[in-house]
Design an enzyme around this catalytic site. Sequence first.
Site, short mmCIF file in Angstrom:
data_model
loop_
_atom_site.label_atom_id
_atom_site.label_comp_id
_atom_site.label_asym_id
_atom_site.label_seq_id
_atom_site.Cartn_x
_atom_site.Cartn_y
_atom_site.Cartn_z
N TRP A 132 55.73 -58.75 -64.04
CA TRP A 132 55.56 -57.94 -62.82
C TRP A 132 56.96 -57.46 -62.44
O TRP A 132 57.89 -58.27 -62.37
CB TRP A 132 54.95 -58.82 -61.73
CG TRP A 132 54.75 -58.13 -60.42
CD1 TRP A 132 54.19 -56.89 -60.22
CD2 TRP A 132 55.07 -58.64 -59.12
NE1 TRP A 132 54.15 -56.60 -58.88
CE2 TRP A 132 54.68 -57.66 -58.18
CE3 TRP A 132 55.64 -59.83 -58.65
CZ2 TRP A 132 54.84 -57.82 -56.81
CZ3 TRP A 132 55.80 -59.99 -57.29
CH2 TRP A 132 55.41 -59.00 -56.38
N ASP A 213 53.70 -68.41 -60.74
CA ASP A 213 53.24 -67.34 -59.85
C ASP A 213 51.75 -67.18 -60.09
O ASP A 213 51.32 -66.90 -61.20
CB ASP A 213 53.99 -66.04 -60.16
CG ASP A 213 53.61 -64.93 -59.20
OD1 ASP A 213 52.87 -65.20 -58.23
OD2 ASP A 213 54.06 -63.77 -59.41
N LYS A 248 44.50 -60.43 -53.52
CA LYS A 248 43.43 -59.95 -54.40
C LYS A 248 42.16 -60.75 -54.22
O LYS A 248 41.06 -60.21 -54.14
CB LYS A 248 43.85 -60.04 -55.88
CG LYS A 248 45.33 -59.84 -56.13
CD LYS A 248 45.72 -58.39 -56.31
CE LYS A 248 47.14 -58.19 -55.92
NZ LYS A 248 48.17 -57.80 -56.66
#
Length: 399
Positions: A132, A213, A248
Amino acid sequence: MSLLSSVALAPRDPILGLNEAFAADPRPDKVNLGVGVYRDAQGRLPLLRSVREAEQRLVGEAQPRGYLPIDGLAAYDKAVQALLFGEQAAVLAAGRVVTAQSVGGTSALKIGADFLKRTLPAARVAISDPSWENHRAIFESAGFEVGVYPYYDAATHGVNFAGMLDGLRALHVGDIVVLHACCHNPTGVDLDGAQWAQVIEVLRERELVPFLDMAYQGFGEGNEGDAAVVRMFADSGLAVFVANSFSKSFSLYGERVGALSVVTADADEAERVRSQLKRVIRADYSNPPTHGAMLVSTVLNTPELRALWEEDLGDMRDRIRSMRRGLVARIAAHGDPRDFSFIVRQRGMFSYSGLNAEQVERLREEFGIYAVSSGRICVAALNDANLDAVATAIAAVSA
Ligand code: PMP
């Protein structure tokens, strides 16, 4: 001359830039596969039933809005711990885990990074290649030198696992390793359980610090299945950092709900770590916002709302999987002889489609289909109405 005349224009965020170009595109059948947001079968951003219901209950019992504690709403932090580590986890019973509510997953990473810079000032940080894009920016802004370890293997559309282990072995003692717990962004390619066990062994041997993460818990194998990785690390005896996000999984992007959890050696260490995390937070944003954490905590702590949420999350996961199967089948139906079945094996919202920058540009120019130049597509933006057009375009540009 103005005081700020020497300020240079910063580069535009590549994904947000893509959104602007998409918005300006007049073609009615354009498709945006760029941004990492889940859309439902009608192409809309969902408001989950559990969230709507929790919101109604909260309005009904409206409370004054005082400051939250620096480390956030206690009921929220506790629910996060149970979701990540398991209700009955030994590390929780022993008081070894510190959890602080954060401003989305991004600030969980940043709080952890700032704390680690104070604690291990000489450490360097390694992120996956690719990762990311904000991982690098976050750790660099905390003052770290950021390098990469090998991860994605374009030839196999899988993990270059031998390269990854070698890369980790080459790090210095005490370096920090950022790992995607599930649904790797941007590739969609994850490690399996046996590979995770080997990674943990290398981290232990080299005395490296894992920073997990987890921005997509529930989108891979469900909440429990995806948390298995976190639990393996928690049981490893290593100090472990976990940044998690509900952006999300609750479709609460704009509410900014996440948390940082740190697994420590014992309850005494946990309290010392907590005190230092609070110092970092106090100087950064003082204390976190109320609303999103109240929503998530209400859902997680109310059995019937939690059941609704698990159902909605399962529906999102299943819909993405069915779009993966649909995309592969339709590309094949266009007579493309190449094997795109790796798209079905990938997990989470994203797929490294294997398209190169030139092909991605053709998708945009000729077909109005927007993807990231790395070839990353957001599978969660596909639906029955756009699937065929996307498959046709992919088959055309990759022919
Ligand atoms: N980590 C990864 C891998 C992500 O993809 C994202 C969101 N795109 C985040 C962290 C940050 O999540 P949030 O939006 O909750 O800050």
